[in-house]
Design an enzyme around this catalytic site. Structure first.
Site, PDB file in Angstrom:
ATOM      1  N   ASP A 261       0.857  -1.178   0.000  1.00  0.00           N
ATOM      2  CA  ASP A 261       0.000   0.000   0.000  1.00  0.00           C
ATOM      3  C   ASP A 261       0.903   1.242   0.000  1.00  0.00           C
ATOM      4  O   ASP A 261       2.124   1.154   0.144  1.00  0.00           O
ATOM      5  CB  ASP A 261      -0.981  -0.012   1.177  1.00  0.00           C
ATOM      6  CG  ASP A 261      -2.211   0.846   0.862  1.00  0.00           C
ATOM      7  OD1 ASP A 261      -2.134   1.692  -0.046  1.00  0.00           O
ATOM      8  OD2 ASP A 261      -3.256   0.680   1.522  1.00  0.00           O
TER       9      ASP A 261
HETATM   10  C1  BGC Z   1      -5.135   3.142  -0.004  1.00  0.00           C
HETATM   11  C2  BGC Z   1      -5.221   2.063  -1.062  1.00  0.00           C
HETATM   12  C3  BGC Z   1      -5.019   2.657  -2.435  1.00  0.00           C
HETATM   13  C4  BGC Z   1      -3.692   3.389  -2.462  1.00  0.00           C
HETATM   14  C5  BGC Z   1      -3.348   3.955  -3.813  1.00  0.00           C
HETATM   15  C6  BGC Z   1      -3.932   4.024  -0.177  1.00  0.00           C
HETATM   16  O1  BGC Z   1      -4.000   5.155   0.648  1.00  0.00           O
HETATM   17  O2  BGC Z   1      -5.115   2.529   1.273  1.00  0.00           O
HETATM   18  O3  BGC Z   1      -6.467   1.413  -0.968  1.00  0.00           O
HETATM   19  O4  BGC Z   1      -5.061   1.635  -3.403  1.00  0.00           O
HETATM   20  O5  BGC Z   1      -3.747   4.430  -1.503  1.00  0.00           O
HETATM   21  O6  BGC Z   1      -4.140   5.030  -4.141  1.00  0.00           O
END
Ligand code: BGC
Length: 703
Positions: A261
């Site tokens: 993540d």
């Molecule tokens: C979120 C993810 C997301 C990623 C990319 C993160 O803050 O937890 O779900 O895919 O950002 O945007």
């Protein structure tokens, strides 16, 4: 040319360490006045082979420029992977996942993913961070909006439909997106519903509740998996060997890409399990994370981690191989500009809008309808009030990709268009609303109040809206509430005062048209709650699949499992959702009284439409194992299906149950089928008194 194994190995052999780490590095687009773009420094990084994938870049030309830097100007000409959070549509926006889950319609779930993939791929995007599969039982957690709700069986069906829809079986055929199942696993159980807090989950609960949707995604061939930001009992998922290497790679034989993540690899330092970038990089790589999203820690820390012997070249090569294989499967080596070369036609866009309308209609849940106020009859003047009445942008909800408010039908506009003969006023002042025959009150959460980092200790209607609502109720007119939210809103007063309440989630591009169809009766609501709706925040977490207690709640007995100050039951159970007609269920019948290992049986139940209009009903099949070696939940969902019935008609709902469906993890975590009675309960929701049952017996042959 798609690298075959030999070419792939040759390519890996020819890469420098930095070029390898580049493939394991995802960087985010820059954000300037003109929106997302790749600035000079990032283009240079791509040309140097130090970035393999890009997050959040938008605009065909920008993507093409980036791809050109990689395939025409970098030494090894390895194509870039463009990624974005395409959760519930790209240009055409469908209901948020929690809303779409309420449709209980795997065909719709799959089709909306297919359309989202086609539209996003037409802009050059190749991978989405979806589906989000966190089982969510806590409305305080804002990300419940992104999830398919509280139930692992629903989550698993949602996972399969979404993976099939995004990936279309063959990623190379252009109009597809590689899917990412996220956030593995247990993020939905963050302490007290506070985003990014840690999760503590008993092994049985992890196995039975949180893992099944991910297992289903892996079985369906999901291309990528994202570990959750959070820690599970002290081990951040980004560094969790047991979960990533153990469960994903070894137990489930997942051979796709594991992508961290956002900045999660660097956050291992803040979690307190790594002292610097070197340790953080080594922990994540050793656990199985292939791509470091945005933190730059692989580039920074892995060379030193190699020197210190914390990781090996083979591990780096294995991660690079998985990333290159994904690019090959996506057809990017052969045709790096293929995505983006086939624009969506206006005819297709029309079809996408029709699907958005269908999905939105099916997602609306009629929570309450006193005296059959809906559909509206004999009403010439409708006052439409509230901050969400003409709020096209909010209808898009969180993570709305390229969704455009200008192309979104607000409630007010949808109603005006659908009801040209009616007098529709949008003056909420008591003076104006007093003139109306009925009032549609559009209240709830704005889109920015739900999604990531939007935990609310008291998820409810904001105070100023409550004041407005009370003024409206005081007029004494029939009031219909369109309740927009990304979670159950806990406002028992609302259900006491409103005549009709519709859960409208964030319905997407066709929100207003969908709502208008329900108000007039052109469409009959069929959505049902994929999540228990609490009566009081103090009941959280509340979900239908509770285990029995030795002291079941009895209102008149003190020492029983209940509260002194609030009811023990929810405002609305899982599966609740009214229709303009009524359905009566017959008792289920199983094709056999017994079932053995490897066998399956058919369960049928009659459903009769006893009302005056045609309708579609979602029927649920639960099981209950009354005596087992461990206490089993009071109800466990094992099937749902839909049936459309004309007034007066009777039909049969059919479910298939296998012996595996009746097994549960034993003390060793392995599935265990135990002899004895299993009750099968069929009906309209998880409300126990609405379910009809029969029993079957599991028979185990003696060894
Ligand atoms: C979120 C993810 C997301 C990623 C990319 C993160 O803050 O937890 O779900 O895919 O950002 O945007």
């Amino acid at each position: 040319m798609t690298p075959n194994n030999e070419l792939m190995e040759g390519l890996i052999e020819s890469m420098s360490l930095n070029e390898k780490l580049g493939q394991l590095t995802m960087i985010r687009a820059d954000f300037g006045d003109a929106g997302a773009e790749l600035g000079v420094a990032k283009l240079a990084q791509i040309r140097a082979g130090l970035a393999g994938s890009i997050l959040d870049l938008r605009g065909l030309k920008n993507l093409e420029d980036g791809q050109r830097a990689a395939v025409e100007m970098s030494r090894l000409r390895i194509p870039l992977l463009f990624t974005l959070d395409v959760l519930h549509g790209y240009d055409t926006i469908f209901p948020i996942p929690l809303g779409e889950a309420a449709a209980f319609d795997p065909c719709v779930w799959q089709q909306t993913a297919r359309v989202a993939a086609a539209e996003a791929a037409a802009e050059g995007i190749a991978l989405t961070f979806a589906p989000m599969l966190d089982v969510a039982r806590d409305p305080r957690w804002g990300r419940i909006a992104e999830s398919p709700g509280e139930d692992p069986f629903v989550g698993a069906r949602f996972a399969e439909a979404k993976v099939r829809g995004f990936q279309q079986g063959d990623l190379s055929q252009g109009a597809t997106l590689a899917a990412t199942a996220k956030h593995f696993a247990g993020y939905g159980a963050v302490t007290a519903g506070r985003d990014y807090a840690s999760a503590d989950i008993a092994p049985r609960t992890l196995e039975e509740v949180h893992l099944p949707p991910f297992a289903a995604a892996v079985r369906a061939g999901v291309a990528a998996i994202m570990p959750a930001f959070v820690d599970l009992a002290g081990e951040p998922l980004t560094a969790h060997r047991g979960m990533l290497d153990g469960v994903l790679r070894r137990r489930w034989a997942f051979d796709g890409v594991i992508v961290s993540d956002f900045c999660a690899v660097r956050e291992l330092i803040v979690h307190g399990v790594a002292s610097d970038a070197v340790e953080a990089a080594a922990l994540a790589l050793n656990a199985g994370v292939d791509i470091d999203m945005e933190s730059g820690v692989y580039l920074e820390g892995l060379p030193e981690a190699l020197a210190r012997g914390l990781v090996s070249h083979d591990q780096i090569d294995a991660a690079v191989r998985r990333v290159l294989m994904l690019k090959a499967r996506l057809g990017l080596f052969d045709k790096p500009f293929e995505r983006g070369s086939r624009p969506v036609s206006s005819n297709q866009r029309q079809q996408h809008r029709s699907l958005a309308l269908e999905a939105a209609r099916k997602s609306i849940v009629l929570l309450q309808n006193r005296n059959g106020l809906l559909p509206l009859k004999g009403i010439g003047h409708l006052a439409v009030a509230g901050p969400l009445a003409n709020a096209a942008r909010d209808m898009l909800g969180p993570w709305h990709a390229a969704g455009n408010a200008k192309e979104t039908v607000s409630f007010l506009n949808g109603i005006k268009k659908a009801l040209p003969g009616w007098r529709i006023t949008d003056d909420a002042s008591p003076g104006a609303a007093r003139e109306a025959d009925a009032i549609l009150l559009c209240i709830g959460e704005s889109a920015s109040q739900c999604g990531e980092a939007t935990s609310r200790a008291r998820p409810g209607i904001p105070d100023e809206q409550r004041k407005l609502a009370e003024d409206v109720f005081n007029l004494g007119k029939p009031v219909i509430v369109a309740l927009t939210s990304g979670r159950p809103l806990i406002d028992p007063w609302l259900f006491e005062k409103a005549d009709a309440v519709l859960a409208t989630w964030y319905l997407g591009s066709e929100a207003g048209a969908a709502l208008a169809g329900i108000l007039t009766g052109a469409a009959n609501p069929s959505g049902k709650l994929p999540v228990t709706w609490p009566h009081d925040a103090g009941q959280i977490p509340i979900f239908y699949a509770q285990r029995p207690t030795g002291r079941p709640a009895k209102p008149d007995e003190h020492d029983t499992s209940k509260y002194l100050d609030v009811p023990v039951g929810p405002q609305f159970p899982f599966g609740h959702g009214l229709s303009f007609t009524r359905f009566v269920y017959g008792s289920p019948q199983a094709s056999s009284k017994t079932i053995r290992h490897g066998e399956r049986l058919l369960v049928e139940a009659e459903v009769k439409n006893v009302g005056d209009v045609a309708g579609e009903e979602t029927a649920f099949l639960f099981i209950r194992d009354p005596v087992a070696s461990v206490a089993r939940p009071l109800l466990e969902l094992k099937g749902f299906t839909k049936i459309s019935l004309a007034p007066g008609m009777t039909g049969k709902v059919r479910f298939e149950l296998t012996a595996d469906d009746l097994a549960f993890p034993g003390a060793d975590g392995e599935p265990r089928l135990e002899a004895g009675e299993v009750q099968i309960l069929v009906g309209p929701s998880a409300s126990r008194d609405r379910l009809k049952s029969c029993s079957v017996w599991v028979v185990l042959d003696q060894a």
